[in-house]
Design a protein around this motif. Structure first.
Motif, mmCIF file in Angstrom:
data_model
loop_
_atom_site.group_PDB
_atom_site.id
_atom_site.type_symbol
_atom_site.label_atom_id
_atom_site.label_comp_id
_atom_site.label_asym_id
_atom_site.label_seq_id
_atom_site.Cartn_x
_atom_site.Cartn_y
_atom_site.Cartn_z
ATOM 1 N N LEU B 100 37.812 -62.478 125.934
ATOM 2 C CA LEU B 100 38.273 -61.221 125.360
ATOM 3 C C LEU B 100 39.218 -61.481 124.205
ATOM 4 N N LEU B 101 40.122 -62.447 124.403
ATOM 5 C CA LEU B 101 41.067 -62.755 123.327
ATOM 6 C C LEU B 101 40.339 -63.325 122.118
ATOM 7 N N LEU B 102 39.342 -64.162 122.368
ATOM 8 C CA LEU B 102 38.563 -64.686 121.249
ATOM 9 C C LEU B 102 37.923 -63.550 120.472
ATOM 10 N N MET B 103 37.356 -62.598 121.213
ATOM 11 C CA MET B 103 36.660 -61.492 120.538
ATOM 12 C C MET B 103 37.633 -60.649 119.728
ATOM 13 N N LEU B 104 38.778 -60.336 120.334
ATOM 14 C CA LEU B 104 39.749 -59.495 119.628
ATOM 15 C C LEU B 104 40.256 -60.191 118.372
ATOM 16 N N SER B 105 40.505 -61.474 118.519
ATOM 17 C CA SER B 105 40.995 -62.230 117.368
ATOM 18 C C SER B 105 39.947 -62.240 116.260
ATOM 19 N N THR B 106 38.690 -62.419 116.659
ATOM 20 C CA THR B 106 37.608 -62.400 115.676
ATOM 21 C C THR B 106 37.545 -61.047 114.967
ATOM 22 N N LEU B 107 37.752 -59.986 115.753
ATOM 23 C CA LEU B 107 37.756 -58.651 115.161
ATOM 24 C C LEU B 107 38.827 -58.555 114.078
ATOM 25 N N GLY B 108 40.013 -59.090 114.389
ATOM 26 C CA GLY B 108 41.091 -59.083 113.402
ATOM 27 C C GLY B 108 40.689 -59.796 112.131
ATOM 28 N N MET B 128 45.047 -60.498 114.618
ATOM 29 C CA MET B 128 44.450 -61.811 114.845
ATOM 30 C C MET B 128 45.479 -62.768 115.456
ATOM 31 N N SER B 129 46.691 -62.785 114.865
ATOM 32 C CA SER B 129 47.672 -63.797 115.269
ATOM 33 C C SER B 129 48.149 -63.591 116.707
ATOM 34 N N LEU B 130 48.359 -62.335 117.113
ATOM 35 C CA LEU B 130 48.870 -62.101 118.462
ATOM 36 C C LEU B 130 47.932 -62.690 119.502
ATOM 37 N N CYS B 131 46.618 -62.519 119.269
ATOM 38 C CA CYS B 131 45.660 -63.109 120.204
ATOM 39 C C CYS B 131 45.764 -64.627 120.185
ATOM 40 N N TYR B 133 48.402 -66.493 119.492
ATOM 41 C CA TYR B 133 49.607 -66.972 120.185
ATOM 42 C C TYR B 133 49.318 -67.124 121.666
ATOM 43 N N LEU B 134 48.624 -66.126 122.217
ATOM 44 C CA LEU B 134 48.296 -66.185 123.641
ATOM 45 C C LEU B 134 47.329 -67.320 123.933
ATOM 46 N N LEU B 135 46.326 -67.441 123.060
ATOM 47 C CA LEU B 135 45.310 -68.462 123.298
ATOM 48 C C LEU B 135 45.895 -69.872 123.253
ATOM 49 N N ALA B 136 46.848 -70.070 122.338
ATOM 50 C CA ALA B 136 47.414 -71.412 122.187
ATOM 51 C C ALA B 136 48.078 -71.872 123.477
ATOM 52 N N GLY B 137 48.666 -70.930 124.224
ATOM 53 C CA GLY B 137 49.324 -71.307 125.474
ATOM 54 C C GLY B 137 48.497 -70.980 126.678
ATOM 55 N N PHE B 138 47.196 -71.040 126.521
ATOM 56 C CA PHE B 138 46.338 -70.489 127.577
ATOM 57 C C PHE B 138 46.385 -71.292 128.873
ATOM 58 N N VAL B 139 46.585 -72.609 128.747
ATOM 59 C CA VAL B 139 46.716 -73.416 129.962
ATOM 60 C C VAL B 139 48.188 -73.383 130.362
ATOM 61 N N VAL B 140 48.532 -72.478 131.267
ATOM 62 C CA VAL B 140 49.938 -72.176 131.521
ATOM 63 C C VAL B 140 50.673 -73.362 132.104
ATOM 64 N N THR B 141 49.940 -74.196 132.851
ATOM 65 C CA THR B 141 50.605 -75.288 133.551
ATOM 66 C C THR B 141 50.941 -76.459 132.639
ATOM 67 N N ASP B 142 50.399 -76.453 131.450
ATOM 68 C CA ASP B 142 50.602 -77.573 130.541
ATOM 69 C C ASP B 142 51.816 -77.315 129.646
ATOM 70 N N GLU B 147 54.703 -75.221 124.675
ATOM 71 C CA GLU B 147 55.465 -75.524 123.470
ATOM 72 C C GLU B 147 54.696 -75.045 122.238
ATOM 73 N N ALA B 148 53.392 -75.349 122.240
ATOM 74 C CA ALA B 148 52.561 -74.961 121.105
ATOM 75 C C ALA B 148 52.600 -73.460 120.900
ATOM 76 N N SER B 149 52.437 -72.750 122.004
ATOM 77 C CA SER B 149 52.381 -71.295 121.910
ATOM 78 C C SER B 149 53.685 -70.725 121.368
ATOM 79 N N LEU B 150 54.804 -71.224 121.919
ATOM 80 C CA LEU B 150 56.100 -70.689 121.512
ATOM 81 C C LEU B 150 56.394 -70.998 120.047
#
Lengths: 488, 454
Positions: B100-108, B128-131, B133-142, B147-150
């Motif tokens: 879903l985030l990929l699609m929304l970002s693509t829409l942007g 586009m960017s908000l999606c 930011y979320l995607l970059a930190g998608f693996v929450v345990t890592d 760090e990348a996301s923030l």
């Protein structure tokens, strides 16, 4: 369409690719070399009509085929040959067969990939010599790096990785500037890549010098001319025998061919202006190359360095810019391809038996392997330029042209000849004469039928050019006059 | 009545997204998710070239340039969704959100390249960017991903602020924000040119940040390395191309009459980017990070085409973007099919373990270097051609010299795969990855031999 009512050249160029595809389709690994041999032999046979139907009296390009390729770029798929390209096409067809033969037992691992790459290499080399469109030429020219990189890197000897990367970086660095040159030429010459059209354009002299420089770097690295030669000893030494034969036989010629086909017709004034400088660099290459060759203790490296000296004669001939010298230079390119290719094959044959290239471990081969020594002696004599062999004719013509043009420079040539004789004779002494060292004596056995067969066509050519060069010079004559006409 | 036909592909895509938003919750199988996303992208693709024209009084324009870039985004979406399916670290139950985030970002991105008005550009860029930011930190345990996301979020917000500041300066000068108004009044303005220059610099630096161009590139290697590999692949193509695309249309449409204000800084940025990307890539030992630096360098080449400032320049950008999509995603796909790790040394002897994987990686690397007969060569050729056409031969010479460096680091990977012996035991590559590889490989080669512009 070509003159034969059939796209002859395109067929020749792309036929080896079919062979390469077949190699991958056939599951059995042991069949790969037979497919490769069949493909290259067939291609050589297909090349015969080209030779017989070529019209020697016509200085224009023949067998020209033109197809639309990239319309908005005005780039065509255009191939055709004149007398000069014809010789190189025939040489490539022959050398490719020999490359398969000389790898017959030497290549034991990843056999399929090896022969497929050899066949790809044949396609690309033929393409370079036939291309009449700058864009097409550049595509073939750069594509050459990929199979060569893999051939040296996978099947080479111990220092192969360094050699292969160095080879690619050097040639890539040289040719990127040519790309810029080609684009500038495209706009200066009225938005066309057509070589024939472009050579009719009279460019401003200032631009000619810049273009000369851009092309010069690319071609000089390939030849290689004096300050750009350092990749050559590594690449030649580390490559497998077939790789060295291709490098010496064809690849080095591509650069010199570029000077003749592109630099002189596109930038005639700049060529005349820089002529003396090029001649001096060439003479330095001859003498420097020969001196360094004298120092070598590695069999293969020695022959590799001798190429620098030999190619110095070629570039000297080209930039002397008169009929004799250019004819001599082209003939000498063919000769060098035959003779140095043959010497690398000799080394390959003997290396397969002894597994050493260290000259200190050799000696007395004449007593153990007489048939091998018979061929080796012939090719050594040819490399020296012994009268009756092919190199004599080539070097003689070049010397003739140089003496006519600039007698002071001609005075340096005997030194080149003497040094050339010195290193070959000394090498001969170290390898063939003396006593046989015990450690290689048991490993040596004489040539088998395959190995004899692969040397025979080269021997025939050595003497054919040596005694009756007219066969080749006749093909060349009108094309050379055509090139000289650009200068006036 | 507003004519909405030019927006049809976007509207359709919004419809698909909403449909997926609701329906996706009940889908269990990963494959179905990916197949749906691919079906959506293909259906949108089919309508993409059917419509052309402008809407909202010229604020939204669908021309061939923006259409080609949208093609790039949709291909990017489909491939990255499949990549995500094969990436084990993305949790099974989170795959729906990922898509879903990929699609929304693509829409942007799609709206971004069609906007001919600064505020809509800003809105779609934020979307586009908000999606992302979320995607970059998608693996929450890592922790690296966090760090990348923030990092991405904080810096991104700052540059958004700069963008809005630049836009307000433009508004105060031109009393409007559409490209048309700016272009019409550009030669008539009474304010000091320095004022306008400040606005241009602010806006361009925001785009520069989003495209990961020097001197605002520092975030990208860290974020690319930390983010999950499919997301890195997605980010290295979509947002980059979108930011450069919008930059190109802004400069060539709004500011084309005063090129002296922006061509100089642009050449500087492009050359600096090519230099930094290529030089820093030389010493990388992590392939993902190496690809991050190489994508910085490629963005530099893309930017060079902008200075050509003509229709041939725009065509060049879209062709380069298309080729770059195939070769870069192909390289990432190879990276994902290789579970042994991201270090270059892990690739020792890959050619013996899996020849297909090694050969396709080699083709992508050679294409990225710009060797014929692959697409990357023709794309680079077009770039240099359009630069030389507009008279900046020296820029072409400098940037082509940097590409020699790139030959070295790409070759290094090839050397590891082909010239060393190694003991790799690879599980057989999943079918979906093999399909991606065949798809990207064939287009990398086809576009190299028969280059055509859509």
């Amino acid at each position: 369409m070509g003159e034969l009512g059939f796209p002859t050249l395109s067929f020749l160029i792309f036929f080896p690719l079919l062979g390469a595809a077949l190699i991958f389709l056939v599951k059995k690994e042991s069949l790969a070399k037979f497919i490769a041999l069949g493909t290259t032999l067939l291609n050589l046979v297909f090349g015969i009509p080209l030779w017989t139907n070529f019209d020697k009296t016509n200085p224009q390009f023949q067998f020209v085929e033109t197809f639309w390729w990239i319309p908005f770029l005005n780039a065509y798929y255009k191939v055709g040959i004149d007398g000069i390209s014809l010789l190189f096409v025939m040489l490539t067809l022959l050398i490719s067969v020999l490359c398969v033969l000389c790898s017959w037992t030497a290549i034991k691992q990843r056999v399929k990939e090896f022969y497929a790459l050899l066949l790809m290499m044949e396609t690309i080399m033929l393409g370079v010599f036939c291309a009449l469109d700058m864009f097409l030429f550049y595509v073939f020219w750069e594509a050459m790096l990929i199979p060569m990189f893999l051939l040296i890197g996978i099947w080479g000897s111990h220092n192969r990785i360094y050699a292969s990367v160095k080879f690619v970086i050097f040639t890539f660095a040289g040719s990127v500037l040519m790309l810029i040159g080609i684009i500038v030429l495209y706009y200066a010459g009225g938005k066309t890549f057509d070589v024939i059209e472009l050579s009719k354009v009279q460019l401003p002299v200032n631009l000619q010098y810049w273009l000369f420089l851009a092309f010069f770097v690319a071609f000089a690295v390939k030849v290689p001319m004096f300050p750009f030669h350092t990749w050559l000893p590594d690449a030649h030494t580390e490559a497998p025998t077939a790789g060295s034969v291709i490098l010496a036989g064809i690849l080095l010629k591509v650069g010199a061919y570029g000077f003749l086909r592109f630099t002189i017709p596109f930038c005639p004034e700049a060529t005349l202006g820089l002529k003396e400088m090029m001649q001096i660099i060439s003479v330095i290459a001859i003498i420097y190359g020969a001196l360094v060759t004298l120092m070598q203790t590695d069999f293969k490296r020695l022959i590799a360095y001798s190429s620098i000296s030999h190619m110095g004669f070629v570039t000297l001939g080209i930039f002397t810019l008169n009929k004799e010298a250019i004819e001599g230079a082209i003939l000498q390119m063919i000769n060098h391809g035959i003779v140095t290719g043959a010497l690398f094959m000799c080394i390959g044959v003997i290396y397969e038996r002894t597994h050493t290239r260290d000259l200190g471990k050799y000696g007395g081969l004449g007593k153990v392997v007489p048939i091998f020594v018979f061929f080796y002696t012939l090719f050594s004599a040819a490399a020296i330029g012994f009268p009756g062999t092919n190199s004599f004719i080539g070097e003689f013509l070049i010397a003739l042209g140089v003496f006519k043009d600039w007698i002071f420079l001609g005075a340096f040539l005997p030194m080149g000849f003497v040094l050339g004789t010195a290193y070959m004779v000394w090498l001969y002494y170290r390898v063939v004469l003396k006593e046989v060292p015990a450690e290689i004596k048991d490993q040596l056995y004489d040539l088998n039928l395959r190995e004899v067969l692969m040397f025979i066509p080269l021997v025939v050519l050595v003497f054919m050019i040596g005694f009756y060069p007219q066969v080749f010079l006749g093909v060349l004559k009108d094309s050379v006059i055509q090139i000289i006409n650009f200068l006036t | 009545m507003i004519n909405l036909t030019p927006l049809f592909p976007e509207l359709l895509f919004i419809g698909f997204t909403l449909f997926y938003f609701v329906l996706g919750l009940w889908i269990k199988k990963r494959v179905v998710h990916s197949l749906l996303v691919i079906a959506f992208s293909v259906l949108t693709l089919l309508t993409l070239f059917q419509v052309q024209g402008e809407a909202f009084k010229g604020m939204f324009v669908a021309d061939s340039f923006s259409q080609t870039l949208k093609l790039v985004f949709l291909i990017n979406l489909g491939i990255c969704s499949l990549l995500g399916m094969n990436y084990s670290q993305i949790k099974y139950e989170l795959f729906y959100e990922f898509n879903l985030l990929l699609m929304l970002s693509t829409l942007g991105m799609m709206f971004m390249v069609s906007s001919k008005e600064l505020l809509s550009v800003f809105l779609s860029l934020e979307f586009m960017s908000l999606c992302l930011y979320l995607l970059a930190g998608f693996v929450v345990t890592d922790p690296k991903a966090n760090e990348a996301s923030l990092k991405y979020y904080l810096l991104g917000s700052m540059f958004s602020a700069l963008l809005i500041l630049g836009i307000s300066i433009f508004y105060s000068i031109f009393e409007g924000t559409t490209f048309k108004i700016i272009a019409e009044n550009l030669l008539l303005i009474s304010q000091h040119p320095f004022y306008l220059f400040t606005g241009i610099i602010l806006i361009l630096s925001a785009f520069t940040f989003k495209a990961g161009l020097a001197p605002f590139h520092q975030w990208s290697p860290d974020v690319y390395e930390g983010a999950p590999t499919p997301v890195t692949a997605f980010m290295s193509v979509g947002p980059k191309v979108a930011a450069i695309g919008v930059m190109a249309s802004f400069l060539t449409e709004a500011l084309s009459q005063k090129p002296e204000l922006w061509v100089g800084p642009l050449i500087f940025v492009a050359l600096l980017t090519a230099a930094i990307g290529n030089v820093l890539a030389l010493r990388q030992v992590n392939l993902k990070r190496l690809l991050a630096y190489s994508s910085i360098a490629h963005a530099g080449y893309l930017l060079l085409a902008v200075i050509a400032c003509s229709t041939s320049g725009l065509k060049t950008i879209s062709f380069y973007a298309l080729v770059y999509t195939f070769m870069n995603l192909g390289a990432f796909a190879t990276l994902i099919s290789f579970p042994q790790g991201e270090r270059i040394n892990a690739f020792l002897g890959l050619s013996q373990a899996n020849l297909f994987l090694a050969v396709s990686m080699l083709v992508f690397l050679f294409s990225l270097t710009g060797l014929p007969p692959f697409g990357g060569f023709v794309a680079k050729f077009f770039i240099f051609k359009s630069i030389i056409e507009s008279g900046y031969t020296w820029v072409a010479v400098i940037s082509i010299l940097f590409s020699i460096l790139s030959a070295y680091y790409y070759l290094r990977v090839g050397v590891k795969m082909f010239f060393y012996e190694g003991e790799i035991s690879l599980p057989s590559t999943p079918l979906s990855l093999r399909l991606i590889l065949v798809f990207t490989l064939s287009f990398t080669i086809i576009l190299g031999i028969f280059p055509f512009l859509p």
